[in-house]
Design a protein around this motif. Structure first.
Motif, short mmCIF file in Angstrom:
data_model
loop_
_atom_site.label_atom_id
_atom_site.label_comp_id
_atom_site.label_asym_id
_atom_site.label_seq_id
_atom_site.Cartn_x
_atom_site.Cartn_y
_atom_site.Cartn_z
N LYS A 1 123.63 -41.85 -51.96
CA LYS A 1 124.65 -41.84 -50.91
C LYS A 1 125.34 -43.19 -50.78
N THR A 2 124.54 -44.25 -50.62
CA THR A 2 125.12 -45.58 -50.42
C THR A 2 125.90 -46.01 -51.67
N THR A 3 125.40 -45.65 -52.84
CA THR A 3 126.11 -46.01 -54.08
C THR A 3 127.46 -45.29 -54.14
N LEU B 1 130.87 -44.41 -42.90
CA LEU B 1 129.77 -44.78 -42.01
C LEU B 1 128.46 -44.45 -42.71
N ASP B 2 127.73 -45.49 -43.11
CA ASP B 2 126.48 -45.25 -43.83
C ASP B 2 125.33 -45.35 -42.83
N GLU B 3 124.77 -44.21 -42.46
CA GLU B 3 123.68 -44.14 -41.48
C GLU B 3 124.05 -44.86 -40.18
N PHE C 1 128.26 -50.55 -42.61
CA PHE C 1 127.19 -50.55 -43.61
C PHE C 1 125.89 -50.02 -43.03
N GLN C 2 125.01 -49.59 -43.94
CA GLN C 2 123.67 -49.12 -43.55
C GLN C 2 122.89 -50.25 -42.88
N ASP C 3 122.98 -51.46 -43.46
CA ASP C 3 122.28 -52.61 -42.87
C ASP C 3 123.25 -53.39 -41.99
MG LIG Z 1 121.65 -45.56 -48.39
#
Ligand SMILES: [Mg+2]
Ligand SMILES: Nc1ncnc2c1ncn2[C@@H]1O[C@H](COP(=O)(O)OP(=O)(O)OP(=O)(O)O)[C@@H](O)[C@H]1O
Length: 325
Positions: free
Chosen positions: A42-44, A158-160, A82-84
């Motif tokens: 997903k993130t990629t 929107l990643d997580e 980002f996720q982070d």
């Molecule tokens: Mg991810």
């Protein structure tokens, strides 16, 4: 014309095939969910669409621009959370937005106006001049959303966005996302491990597993493929063969003394079904959810993979305390 189009989009890191040929067509104004377990890609995928990760092969077009050939134009069209977390915690909320506004070249004449609007939208006006390190997790997430939208992108990734937030804050954050998407006519592509929440907010979802999209449809259509309601019956001696042969039973699964039956129109047939089973201890009927679709398609629960990642520290400590009792 679709605002996001990908053809065989692929990314390999050495021997790891993170994304194995993804084809997507996402229309303007859609809220699209990319769902899948840890490491699914997903993130990629989002990274490639935002031009942060270079595709190994395949093609991606965003708002008419090719992600490999025109990355600068693509970047102007997209926003990302980002996720982070990536806020600068030694700056205040407002300063974080001002920095972003300068980076994105928002004209000075509208900069402050747009910042005020975003602070208002995410309910952070009163705390705007406090350092973000004094913010709660939910407030930080909201500020990140505001920042992702500040330059008015056509597409917001929107990643997580709600990872690690408590259920109430998650619900509010989804509400903000929905409001923003509508007001700004933004196309939203999001990832989440919270399947029920994806079901509520997304117009369409793609289920991604091991770098491939294995299903893509509206949540409603996906749930319809489950073939009816899910009835869980606890009973020591169910006549399994007899139950299986009933015309309205579409699937059956047993575990210990519990049997899970997928059946059409449970409200019409449940009485007949129960009359065939001796010594029923308990019965529970529910509508299937995207989680059930996910398990059916991949053979495992997204939560098994997600558990370690999606749990906040507060939840982890609470769980250990509970165990100690
Ligand atoms: Mg991810
Ligand atoms: N920079 C990198 N170098 C090497 N391998 C990578 C890199 N980025 C991702 N991967 C690998 O690619 C695969 C897909 O990772 P990705 O982060 O896209 O998954 P994800 O679906 O976002 O997972 P999660 O739900 O845990 O966030 C994983 O096997 C991961 O280890």
């Amino acid at each position: 014309m679709a605002i996001i189009e990908t053809r065989s989009l692929t990314k390999t890191f050495g021997k790891i095939q993170a994304v194995r040929g993804i084809d997507l067509n996402i229309e303007k104004g859609e809220i699209f969910g990319l769902l899948g377990p840890n490491g699914a890609g997903k993130t990629t995928t989002i990274g490639m669409l935002c031009t942060i990760v270079r595709p190994t092969s395949g093609q991606g077009i965003i708002a008419g621009f090719d992600i490999a050939r025109h990355p600068t134009q693509v970047r102007r069209k997209v926003g990302i959370v980002f996720q982070d977390p990536t806020l600068d915690t030694i700056l205040t909320g407002r300063e974080n937005l001002q920095l972003h506004a300068r980076l994105y070249g928002i004209p000075a004449s509208v900069r402050n106006l747009w910042i005020e609007e975003m602070l208002e939208l995410v309910d952070l006006r009163e705390r705007a001049d406090d350092l973000t390190k004094t913010y709660s997790g939910g407030m930080r997430r909201r500020l990140e959303l505001a920042r992702g939208l500040l330059h008015r992108p056509a597409v917001l990734f929107l990643d997580e966005p709600t990872l690690g937030l408590d259920p109430q804050t998650r619900a509010r954050t989804w509400e903000y996302i929905r409001t923003m998407a509508k007001r700004e006519e933004t196309t939203v592509v999001l990832t989440t491990h919270y399947m029920e929440e994806a079901q509520n907010i997304c117009n369409r979802v793609g289920i991604i597993d091991a770098g491939r999209i294995i299903a893509l449809d509206t949540p409603e259509n996906m749930i319809d493929t489950m073939g009816g309601d899910i009835v869980t019956i606890q009973a020591p001696k169910p006549p399994l063969n007899q139950i299986r042969s009933l015309p309205y039973v579409s699937a059956m699964k047993t575990s210990g003394d519990t049997i899970e039956i997928t059946m059409k129109s449970a409200h019409l047939h449940l009485a007949e079904l129960l009359s065939m089973i001796p010594e029923v201890i308990s019965v529970e009927t529910r509508k299937p959810t995207l989680s059930d679709v996910f398990i059916k398609l991949t053979g495992h629960d997204i939560r098994d993979d997600a558990a370690e990642n999606s749990e906040s520290w507060v939840e982890t400590i609470a769980r250990y305390r509970q165990r100690g009792k």
